[in-house]
Design an enzyme around this catalytic site. Sequence first.
Site, short mmCIF file in Angstrom:
data_model
loop_
_atom_site.label_atom_id
_atom_site.label_comp_id
_atom_site.label_asym_id
_atom_site.label_seq_id
_atom_site.Cartn_x
_atom_site.Cartn_y
_atom_site.Cartn_z
CG ASP A 105 44.46 37.98 38.35
OD1 ASP A 105 45.13 37.43 39.16
OD2 ASP A 105 43.86 37.44 37.30
CB THR B 213 39.47 39.35 39.23
OG1 THR B 213 40.65 38.54 39.13
CG2 THR B 213 39.45 40.65 39.11
CG LEU C 233 46.46 28.02 50.91
CD1 LEU C 233 47.87 27.49 51.95
CD2 LEU C 233 45.35 27.81 51.83
CD GLN C 234 49.00 33.11 45.31
OE1 GLN C 234 49.45 33.87 44.73
NE2 GLN C 234 49.46 31.94 44.93
CD GLU D 127 50.30 32.13 37.97
OE1 GLU D 127 50.36 31.08 38.68
OE2 GLU D 127 49.02 32.36 37.57
#
Length: 404
Positions: free
Chosen positions: A141, A139, A296-297, A243
């Site tokens: 994240d 992930t 793209l991240q 976000e």
Amino acid sequence: MKPTTRNNLIIGQSGGATAVINASLVGAVEAALAEERIDGIYGMLHGVEGLLKEDMIDLRRQTSSVWTRLLYTPSAALGTCRYKLKDEDPERVIAILRKYNIHFLLYIGGNDSADTAHRLALTAQHMNYDLRAISVPKTIDNDLPFTDHCPGYGSAARFMALATLDSAMNTKTIPWYYPIKVIETMGRDAGWLTASSALGKRDESDPPHILLIPEQRFNADRFLRQVEEVYRRVGYVVVVAAESIRDEQGQALGAIAQVGTDAFQHPMLSGAAQHLVELVKREMKLRARFDKPGDLQRIASFAVSITDRDEAYLVGKMGTKALLDGESDKMITLVRHNEPGYHCTSGLAELAQVANVQRLLPDEYLDESKTMVTQAFYDYALPLIGDPIPDYARVEKIRIQRDE
């Protein structure tokens, strides 16, 4: 596909694809190909959602060259899903695994994928079916517990550091035209990716100047004061915002453009940067714009961290090894070592303690303002992103003397 009579392995990829998730697949498959105790090696097409449809492919029958090439290929070669198992699904899955003599299962993914693997392991035990299930972490994240970091994060962090640096270079060329820049990052509830945008920062005046992370509630007045202070001191401001940042009432700033929820009821947000830009324009009367790198991240092959790719391969390989060692209902972890130099070995964590649990950005990685990272974060994150972030050249502003 006809099932064999021996122990078969199935591998799935789940959640958001990354630039290195295929490296984990390659690590798992190559370890399995070298092992006599595994017969069939199958791939779920689109994760457990495809498995429920018996949509599988034979990974043993792939050409040998595909694995070398796949190591450097972004996205998820098997396809992924964002599917939450319904109450009746786990027993259906076990029935399918029984049909195909599948006794080994690797599921590559993040928090929700760990929950899927955990539920399948428990159901197999309840149904008295011999299944070993291992979760392989992935992930951007970086929010899985019990592992030092997550494969996928190092490359996404490298991308964000480079993207922030390059986007800010454009702002610096004509700062009075659009003096305020907001860059929006992914990151559901954790600020790891937002924090990584500062990894190219070498001086206090360098961008980014303000980080807005999900762990800290957003206060508009405080934010505007910070923007004003940096603008007066530097002449332009680069803000990087997650976000999913929320105001003091818990309302997501990105909710102005929310497009629903995913299968796990996580809000699909898009709009935090736009909200901040409109706030600055309205309250400060300054021109502002935003950049949203989007997918793209997660998946930019040109920003892959070699360290990240190597570790992604490692967790896939060790996932297969864990299955053969008799482990089940566990997740592979990365264990950091700093002597003699940075490197990682692998460990195991109980899925019951991992599934649906998030590891947030620690307070020690944030300064007093809670809007910038500390040296402790640099020490943690820089080894993960591979090669150093470039230090761009600057001309000295040696002005010509005017004739009187």
